[in-house]
Every structure is written in structure tokens, then in C-alpha cells.
Design a protein around this motif. Sequence first.
Motif, PDB file in Angstrom:
ATOM      1  N   ALA A   2      44.096  28.826  36.809  1.00  0.00           N
ATOM      2  CA  ALA A   2      42.870  29.366  36.230  1.00  0.00           C
ATOM      3  C   ALA A   2      42.542  30.700  36.894  1.00  0.00           C
ATOM      4  CB  ALA A   2      41.711  28.389  36.435  1.00  0.00           C
ATOM      5  N   ASP A   3      41.482  31.333  36.397  1.00  0.00           N
ATOM      6  CA  ASP A   3      40.921  32.508  37.051  1.00  0.00           C
ATOM      7  C   ASP A   3      39.764  32.054  37.925  1.00  0.00           C
ATOM      8  OD1 ASP A   3      41.325  34.420  34.013  1.00  0.00           O
ATOM      9  OD2 ASP A   3      42.653  34.321  35.763  1.00  0.00           O
ATOM     10  N   TYR A   4      39.687  32.634  39.119  1.00  0.00           N
ATOM     11  CA  TYR A   4      38.629  32.273  40.071  1.00  0.00           C
ATOM     12  C   TYR A   4      37.822  33.528  40.407  1.00  0.00           C
ATOM     13  CZ  TYR A   4      41.025  27.845  40.495  1.00  0.00           C
ATOM     14  OH  TYR A   4      41.596  26.617  40.206  1.00  0.00           O
ATOM     15  N   TYR A   5      36.494  33.394  40.336  1.00  0.00           N
ATOM     16  CA  TYR A   5      35.603  34.513  40.603  1.00  0.00           C
ATOM     17  C   TYR A   5      34.645  34.170  41.735  1.00  0.00           C
ATOM     18  CZ  TYR A   5      37.011  36.392  36.048  1.00  0.00           C
ATOM     19  OH  TYR A   5      37.727  36.893  34.989  1.00  0.00           O
ATOM     20  N   CYS A   6      34.482  35.103  42.664  1.00  0.00           N
ATOM     21  CA  CYS A   6      33.429  34.960  43.657  1.00  0.00           C
ATOM     22  C   CYS A   6      32.206  35.726  43.155  1.00  0.00           C
ATOM     23  CB  CYS A   6      33.864  35.473  45.028  1.00  0.00           C
ATOM     24  SG  CYS A   6      34.331  37.224  45.103  1.00  0.00           S
ATOM     25  N   ALA A   7      31.038  35.357  43.661  1.00  0.00           N
ATOM     26  CA  ALA A   7      29.800  35.986  43.227  1.00  0.00           C
ATOM     27  C   ALA A   7      28.769  35.896  44.336  1.00  0.00           C
ATOM     28  CB  ALA A   7      29.277  35.311  41.953  1.00  0.00           C
ATOM     29  N   ALA A   8      27.863  36.841  44.330  1.00  0.00           N
ATOM     30  CA  ALA A   8      26.766  36.839  45.308  1.00  0.00           C
ATOM     31  C   ALA A   8      25.632  37.701  44.771  1.00  0.00           C
ATOM     32  CB  ALA A   8      27.245  37.380  46.658  1.00  0.00           C
ATOM     33  N   TRP A   9      24.473  37.594  45.399  1.00  0.00           N
ATOM     34  CA  TRP A   9      23.358  38.480  45.085  1.00  0.00           C
ATOM     35  C   TRP A   9      23.516  39.745  45.916  1.00  0.00           C
ATOM     36  CZ3 TRP A   9      20.091  38.255  41.211  1.00  0.00           C
ATOM     37  CH2 TRP A   9      18.966  39.095  41.220  1.00  0.00           C
ATOM     38  N   GLY A  53      33.188  39.296  41.809  1.00  0.00           N
ATOM     39  CA  GLY A  53      34.477  39.857  42.120  1.00  0.00           C
ATOM     40  C   GLY A  53      35.249  40.068  40.825  1.00  0.00           C
ATOM     41  N   GLY A  54      36.359  40.775  40.904  1.00  0.00           N
ATOM     42  CA  GLY A  54      37.143  41.068  39.713  1.00  0.00           C
ATOM     43  C   GLY A  54      37.955  39.889  39.195  1.00  0.00           C
ATOM     44  N   GLY A  55      37.986  38.829  39.987  1.00  0.00           N
ATOM     45  CA  GLY A  55      38.717  37.634  39.561  1.00  0.00           C
ATOM     46  C   GLY A  55      40.124  37.572  40.123  1.00  0.00           C
ATOM     47  N   THR A  56      40.576  36.368  40.415  1.00  0.00           N
ATOM     48  CA  THR A  56      41.938  36.126  40.888  1.00  0.00           C
ATOM     49  C   THR A  56      42.603  35.117  39.968  1.00  0.00           C
ATOM     50  OG1 THR A  56      41.366  36.545  43.211  1.00  0.00           O
ATOM     51  CG2 THR A  56      43.367  35.264  42.782  1.00  0.00           C
ATOM     52  N   LYS A  57      43.743  35.523  39.416  1.00  0.00           N
ATOM     53  CA  LYS A  57      44.482  34.611  38.537  1.00  0.00           C
ATOM     54  C   LYS A  57      45.418  33.769  39.384  1.00  0.00           C
ATOM     55  CE  LYS A  57      47.297  34.469  34.359  1.00  0.00           C
ATOM     56  NZ  LYS A  57      46.286  33.637  33.666  1.00  0.00           N
ATOM     57  N   LEU A  58      45.177  32.461  39.408  1.00  0.00           N
ATOM     58  CA  LEU A  58      46.002  31.543  40.196  1.00  0.00           C
ATOM     59  C   LEU A  58      47.078  30.935  39.313  1.00  0.00           C
ATOM     60  CD1 LEU A  58      46.619  29.919  42.774  1.00  0.00           C
ATOM     61  CD2 LEU A  58      44.978  28.206  41.950  1.00  0.00           C
ATOM     62  N   THR A  59      48.323  31.094  39.732  1.00  0.00           N
ATOM     63  CA  THR A  59      49.465  30.531  39.024  1.00  0.00           C
ATOM     64  C   THR A  59      50.068  29.414  39.853  1.00  0.00           C
ATOM     65  OG1 THR A  59      49.946  32.655  37.976  1.00  0.00           O
ATOM     66  CG2 THR A  59      51.717  31.020  37.994  1.00  0.00           C
ATOM     67  N   VAL A  60      50.284  28.274  39.230  1.00  0.00           N
ATOM     68  CA  VAL A  60      50.941  27.147  39.903  1.00  0.00           C
ATOM     69  C   VAL A  60      52.407  27.155  39.465  1.00  0.00           C
ATOM     70  CG1 VAL A  60      50.962  24.668  40.282  1.00  0.00           C
ATOM     71  CG2 VAL A  60      48.794  25.869  39.949  1.00  0.00           C
ATOM     72  N   LEU A  61      53.279  27.452  40.388  1.00  0.00           N
ATOM     73  CA  LEU A  61      54.696  27.652  40.069  1.00  0.00           C
ATOM     74  C   LEU A  61      55.433  26.349  39.802  1.00  0.00           C
ATOM     75  CD1 LEU A  61      55.294  30.309  42.859  1.00  0.00           C
ATOM     76  CD2 LEU A  61      54.966  30.743  40.406  1.00  0.00           C
ATOM     77  N   LYS A 107      38.938  41.086  30.982  1.00  0.00           N
ATOM     78  CA  LYS A 107      38.348  41.649  32.194  1.00  0.00           C
ATOM     79  C   LYS A 107      37.456  40.632  32.901  1.00  0.00           C
ATOM     80  CE  LYS A 107      38.585  46.435  30.660  1.00  0.00           C
ATOM     81  NZ  LYS A 107      37.850  47.725  30.508  1.00  0.00           N
ATOM     82  N   GLY A 108      36.782  41.106  33.950  1.00  0.00           N
ATOM     83  CA  GLY A 108      35.949  40.228  34.764  1.00  0.00           C
ATOM     84  C   GLY A 108      34.539  40.079  34.249  1.00  0.00           C
ATOM     85  N   LEU A 109      33.721  39.374  35.040  1.00  0.00           N
ATOM     86  CA  LEU A 109      32.357  39.036  34.662  1.00  0.00           C
ATOM     87  C   LEU A 109      31.372  40.105  35.105  1.00  0.00           C
ATOM     88  CD1 LEU A 109      32.606  35.327  35.859  1.00  0.00           C
ATOM     89  CD2 LEU A 109      32.580  36.091  33.472  1.00  0.00           C
ATOM     90  N   GLU A 110      30.345  40.332  34.289  1.00  0.00           N
ATOM     91  CA  GLU A 110      29.286  41.283  34.613  1.00  0.00           C
ATOM     92  C   GLU A 110      27.932  40.638  34.349  1.00  0.00           C
ATOM     93  OE1 GLU A 110      28.079  45.925  33.744  1.00  0.00           O
ATOM     94  OE2 GLU A 110      28.902  44.747  32.084  1.00  0.00           O
ATOM     95  N   TRP A 111      27.084  40.612  35.383  1.00  0.00           N
ATOM     96  CA  TRP A 111      25.742  40.074  35.229  1.00  0.00           C
ATOM     97  C   TRP A 111      24.882  41.069  34.468  1.00  0.00           C
ATOM     98  CZ3 TRP A 111      21.177  41.946  37.739  1.00  0.00           C
ATOM     99  CH2 TRP A 111      20.049  41.117  37.601  1.00  0.00           C
ATOM    100  N   ILE A 112      24.183  40.599  33.428  1.00  0.00           N
ATOM    101  CA  ILE A 112      23.342  41.470  32.611  1.00  0.00           C
ATOM    102  C   ILE A 112      21.894  41.424  33.077  1.00  0.00           C
ATOM    103  CG2 ILE A 112      22.442  41.884  30.288  1.00  0.00           C
ATOM    104  CD1 ILE A 112      25.071  40.627  29.214  1.00  0.00           C
ATOM    105  N   GLY A 113      21.395  40.217  33.334  1.00  0.00           N
ATOM    106  CA  GLY A 113      20.010  40.093  33.753  1.00  0.00           C
ATOM    107  C   GLY A 113      19.525  38.660  33.646  1.00  0.00           C
ATOM    108  N   TYR A 114      18.273  38.445  34.080  1.00  0.00           N
ATOM    109  CA  TYR A 114      17.713  37.104  33.941  1.00  0.00           C
ATOM    110  C   TYR A 114      16.228  37.168  33.623  1.00  0.00           C
ATOM    111  CZ  TYR A 114      16.000  37.521  38.818  1.00  0.00           C
ATOM    112  OH  TYR A 114      15.377  37.913  39.989  1.00  0.00           O
ATOM    113  N   ILE A 115      15.700  36.029  33.194  1.00  0.00           N
ATOM    114  CA  ILE A 115      14.275  35.899  32.909  1.00  0.00           C
ATOM    115  C   ILE A 115      13.799  34.569  33.465  1.00  0.00           C
ATOM    116  CG2 ILE A 115      14.665  34.885  30.604  1.00  0.00           C
ATOM    117  CD1 ILE A 115      12.112  36.489  29.723  1.00  0.00           C
ATOM    118  N   TYR A 116      12.649  34.576  34.099  1.00  0.00           N
ATOM    119  CA  TYR A 116      12.007  33.335  34.491  1.00  0.00           C
ATOM    120  C   TYR A 116      11.262  32.775  33.286  1.00  0.00           C
ATOM    121  CZ  TYR A 116      12.964  33.876  39.472  1.00  0.00           C
ATOM    122  OH  TYR A 116      13.582  33.973  40.692  1.00  0.00           O
TER     123      TYR A 116
END
Lengths: 110, 126
Positions: free
Chosen positions: A85-92, A102-110, B43-52
Motif C-alpha cells: 500500500a501507500d503510507y502517508y505521515c501527517a502532522a499539524w 508527507g509525499g507518501g511511501t509506496k510499500l512493495t512486498v516482494l 500524487k499525495g494528499l493535500e489538506w484543504i481545510g476544516y470546519i467545527y
Amino acid sequence: QSVLTQPPSASGTPGQRVTISCSGSSSNIGSNTVNWYQQLPGTAPKLLIYSNNQRPSGVPDRFSGSKSGTSASLAISGLQSEDEADYYCAAWDDSLNGGVFGGGTKLTVL
Amino acid sequence: QVQLQESGPGLVKPSETLSLTCTVSGGSISSYYWSWIRQPPGKGLEWIGYIYYSGSTNYNPSLKSRVTISVDTSKNQFSLKLSSVTAADTAVYYCARGYGDYYDSSGYYHNWFDPWGQGTLVTVSS
């Protein structure tokens, strides 16, 4: 260009342990917690790890997360074919006052 | 168990406004916060926004001038409007529930998205 940096790809054989890194800065990983999402092919992302190292109900304990300073890691032990699968990290991010991924990491199981 | 479902046009013309709605079932929208996230093809994920549920909002600075997120608690729905779209806005759009939203004793902010809707592809083309 994603705010958080991940390797674009990773691979392993069944039963192996793999790790995926996520690098950020003081305004995101350095001052907030990290989450990980798993996106199986053709599906929506699913929460895998939250608050650095917490697993939601139903997520196998083969998946674990850690954080140190401005970097985080996702470890998958006992690799299985269904982990491909693709794995993404995220934070505030305090500077952006918004969520970053993050841009994502594609994990391949060989 | 809370479930989210996106709905709206799959094709939008350039310069027009993209409008999507997310319907929440299995729980009330009158708690937590509710987000939009998008993913361009391949492509990757992009946060757009949120609402309470109260109506207060927060948007991605890169999209802020074009984005409006609103909530209708009577219908258990929240919506996204993105104006002046271009081909760069072509993406799968996801809605998601925001969870956590607190600072721990060390001052670290905890928040995450769970669950997510299945996503809807919006193509910007004439």
C-alpha cells in the motif's frame, strides 16, 4: 513538494520488518504529534497510527510508530502481502496553521 | 459507526466553482470537526481545510482565497466550495472527521482524521 519528507518507495519480503521514515521541522513534527495513514490500491486512506504511537482498534500490533525530535518512523513487522500500500505521515504545522502530509511511501512486498 | 459520503458533480469547467457535499451518517455532526482533503491523480494528499460544528473554519493558506467550507447541522452535512478552478484542481476529494484536537501536558497538539469518506473524483475540463 510536500512539507513532510518520506522516501518514495520501500520494499521487503514476507515476514521481514520494514521501516518508513518521515522528516519534518520544528513547526510540525517537532512541536506536534504524528499520524500515519494506509492507502490500499484504489481505496481511501485509513488511519493506521495516531498520536505518534497509538493504534486504533482493529489495527494489528505488527504496526508501530515512533517519534524523535523532528522525525518519525512507521515500522511494520512480520510483513504480509496485504500490507502492500501507500503510507502517508501527517502532522499539524504551527507556521501554516494547518495539516500537512508527507509525499507518501509506496510499500512493495516482494 | 460513523460513515461519510461525498457527493457532487464529477466534471467542472475551468474558472467555475467546484461544489461538494459530505453526508455524515451513524452519528451527529454536532461535535468534532470536519475536514476536506484532496489527492491529485497519482500524487499525495493535500489538506484543504476544516470546519467545527459551530461554524468556525480554518483553511490551507495556499487555497484560502478560493475555499469556503460550511456546515448544515439540520441535514448532518458539510460542504466545500472551491472557486476559479483550473486543471490543477483535478483530484479525488475526500471528506473526513477530525478527531483529537487537544494539547497534552507537554504542549504537543493531537489531531487526526478518522474516518474518511470513499472519495469522489472531480475533473476540471472544458
